[in-house]
Write an enzyme that holds these catalytic residues in place. Structure first.
Site, PDB file in Angstrom:
ATOM      1  N   ARG A  59       0.825  -1.208   0.000  1.00  0.00           N
ATOM      2  CA  ARG A  59       0.000   0.000   0.000  1.00  0.00           C
ATOM      3  C   ARG A  59       0.859   1.258   0.000  1.00  0.00           C
ATOM      4  O   ARG A  59       0.470   2.307  -0.505  1.00  0.00           O
ATOM      5  CB  ARG A  59      -0.934   0.006   1.218  1.00  0.00           C
ATOM      6  CG  ARG A  59      -2.026   1.078   1.118  1.00  0.00           C
ATOM      7  CD  ARG A  59      -2.901   1.134   2.362  1.00  0.00           C
ATOM      8  NE  ARG A  59      -2.144   1.583   3.499  1.00  0.00           N
ATOM      9  CZ  ARG A  59      -2.088   0.956   4.675  1.00  0.00           C
ATOM     10  NH1 ARG A  59      -2.750  -0.159   4.882  1.00  0.00           N
ATOM     11  NH2 ARG A  59      -1.349   1.442   5.650  1.00  0.00           N
ATOM     12  N   TYR A 112     -15.338  20.737 -13.934  1.00  0.00           N
ATOM     13  CA  TYR A 112     -15.955  19.446 -14.268  1.00  0.00           C
ATOM     14  C   TYR A 112     -17.126  19.177 -13.308  1.00  0.00           C
ATOM     15  O   TYR A 112     -16.983  19.359 -12.086  1.00  0.00           O
ATOM     16  CB  TYR A 112     -14.846  18.393 -14.123  1.00  0.00           C
ATOM     17  CG  TYR A 112     -15.235  16.962 -14.327  1.00  0.00           C
ATOM     18  CD1 TYR A 112     -15.712  16.508 -15.560  1.00  0.00           C
ATOM     19  CD2 TYR A 112     -15.086  16.037 -13.294  1.00  0.00           C
ATOM     20  CE1 TYR A 112     -16.034  15.173 -15.737  1.00  0.00           C
ATOM     21  CE2 TYR A 112     -15.397  14.709 -13.470  1.00  0.00           C
ATOM     22  CZ  TYR A 112     -15.886  14.280 -14.699  1.00  0.00           C
ATOM     23  OH  TYR A 112     -16.189  12.959 -14.862  1.00  0.00           O
ATOM     24  N   ASP A 184      -7.051  21.453 -12.721  1.00  0.00           N
ATOM     25  CA  ASP A 184      -7.442  20.258 -13.470  1.00  0.00           C
ATOM     26  C   ASP A 184      -6.939  20.483 -14.896  1.00  0.00           C
ATOM     27  O   ASP A 184      -7.484  21.296 -15.636  1.00  0.00           O
ATOM     28  CB  ASP A 184      -8.963  20.099 -13.419  1.00  0.00           C
ATOM     29  CG  ASP A 184      -9.446  18.828 -14.128  1.00  0.00           C
ATOM     30  OD1 ASP A 184      -8.726  18.333 -15.024  1.00  0.00           O
ATOM     31  OD2 ASP A 184     -10.549  18.343 -13.802  1.00  0.00           O
ATOM     32  N   LYS A 209      -8.296   9.605 -19.240  1.00  0.00           N
ATOM     33  CA  LYS A 209      -8.448  10.202 -20.562  1.00  0.00           C
ATOM     34  C   LYS A 209      -7.195   9.928 -21.408  1.00  0.00           C
ATOM     35  O   LYS A 209      -6.990   8.824 -21.845  1.00  0.00           O
ATOM     36  CB  LYS A 209      -8.754  11.691 -20.424  1.00  0.00           C
ATOM     37  CG  LYS A 209      -9.887  12.000 -19.411  1.00  0.00           C
ATOM     38  CD  LYS A 209     -11.238  11.505 -19.885  1.00  0.00           C
ATOM     39  CE  LYS A 209     -12.336  11.536 -18.822  1.00  0.00           C
ATOM     40  NZ  LYS A 209     -12.578  12.822 -18.180  1.00  0.00           N
TER      41      LYS A 209
END
Ligand SMILES: *Cc1c(COP(=O)(O)O)cnc(C)c1O
Length: 392
Positions: A59, A112, A184, A209
């Site tokens: 982790r 967004y 972003d 994306k």
């Protein structure tokens, strides 16, 4: 990770091919292994209790996460990078790493949609107040600062409506009051825009994306400046963030061809829009890479390229029925959310409730297109036949 410290700085395309790889550490294989792991064993108790080995528990990092984080760190020019489960998860982690109860955050009105939802639902619940601001605000952002403003969130161009922002001007004002600046940067990717060089502290990518680029995995990345890195790293560690190695590997694989794919997305988009802008029933193209776009000057100053995501508005007289008939008639553009893969996509733009600080600058039918890697002549022919079907 092969060190580049003593060598001349590499250009971006060279970094894309080499960053995050150390073949000789893995028997010479070109790519790093996909490490499926939880437990890491120690050779003896002393090594264990002193923590004197690179990895302690999967982790907390493993060779697969290190490879993508290391590569993105070089490409973004960052102090450090964290990988998240999705683009939205990256946005949430980045924001939560720099606000606490009692703080105030400024978020661009054109963010967004799910970023707005996060701000409307999660942030009030933990005592963080939010003000949405006009994307055109520039240095006047300072008029919205409160005593407790600790973060300013930007996104350029804006989601669905593609307004540009003067990010350097906003970042300069935010930094003057010690606030953390977030961006972003999914539309341009770090290939066409380098947020950290514009004063941004947390540069966010929906890796789903263009980074992954093949519509087959979801990822997010947050690249941090020196002043934001420690908090981001500590916060993600405390939250137990971990992304599965197969998906990280798909991000790493996508990264190698990011620049060549973007170049083609850009070229195809310019070809398609060059045709589309002259068609009857089309009023306006939304794409800052075009000279006719109101955000073109800012785009030209701050970005080195434009990607494959754009929108266009139909003429005022176009009905919703006609717009939907157009979408339904498309054969090469899939009707689907997300974007950034090799394939073309289309969605109807729906802004209901999506703007609260500024008037919605969209009063007619609008369509968002993702221009993929198909031959642009075929993409144009498909739009042509769909327009004919819709408008007769
Ligand atoms: C898609 C998108 C996101 C979210 O990415 P997911 O991986 O779908 O969570 C964030 N920002 C922008 C601009 C996007 O287009």
């Amino acid at each position: 990770m092969s060190s580049t410290n003593s060598k001349p700085p590499l250009r971006q395309d060279t970094k894309l091919a080499h960053a995050g790889r150390d073949p000789l550490a893995f028997h010479g294989f070109v790519n790093p292994p996909v490490v499926h792991a939880s437990t890491v064993l120690y050779p003896d108790t002393k090594t264990m209790v002193t923590g004197a080995q690179t990895y302690s528990y999967a982790r907390r990092g493993n060779p697969t996460t290190d490879s993508l984080e290391g590569a993105m760190k070089e490409i973004e020019g960052a102090a450090g990078v964290k990988i998240a489960n999705s683009g939205l998860n990256a946005i949430a982690l980045a924001i939560l790493s720099c606000v606490k109860s009692g703080d105030h955050i400024l978020i661009v009105d054109t963010a967004y949609g799910p970023t707005r939802h996060f701000a409307d639902t999660v942030l009030p619940g933990i005592g963080v107040s939010v003000t949405f601001y006009d994307p055109k605000i520039g240095a006047d952002i300072k008029t919205l600062f409160q005593e407790n403003t600790t973060a300013v969130f930007t996104e350029a161009p804006g989601s669905l409506t593609f307004e540009m922002q003067d990010v350097p001007a906003i970042a300069a004002e935010a930094r003057a009051i010690g606030a953390t600046v977030l961006m972003d940067n999914t539309w341009a990717s770090p290939i066409y825009c380098q947020p950290l060089s514009m004063g941004v502290d947390l540069s966010i990518q929906a890796g789903t994306k263009y980074l992954v680029g093949h519509s087959d995995a979801m990822l997010g990345t947050v690249a941090a400046s020196e002043r934001a890195w420690e908090k981001l790293d500590a916060f993600c560690g405390a939250m137990g963030c971990h992304v599965a190695p197969d998906d990280i590997y798909l991000g790493l694989r996508g990264l190698r061809t990011l620049s060549v794919r973007l170049e083609r997305h850009q070229r195809n988009t310019l070809a398609v829009l060059g045709w589309l802008k002259d068609q009857p029933n089309i009023d306006r193209i939304r794409y800052p890479g075009l000279e006719s776009d109101p955000g073109h000057a800012l785009w030209k100053r701050d970005f080195s390229g434009a990607s494959g995501l754009c929108a266009f508005d139909f003429s005022e007289s176009t009905t919703q029925e006609q717009a939907y008939a157009f979408l339904d008639a498309l054969t090469l553009y899939g009707l689907g959310y997300s974007w950034g893969g090799f394939e073309s996509l289309a969605i109807p733009v729906r802004l209901k409730g999506g703007r609260t600080a500024t008037p919605v600058n969209l009063d007619r039918q609008s369509v968002r297109l993702h221009i993929g890697l198909e031959d642009p002549e075929d993409l144009i022919a498909d739009l042509d036949q769909a327009l004919t079907k819709a408008f007769g």
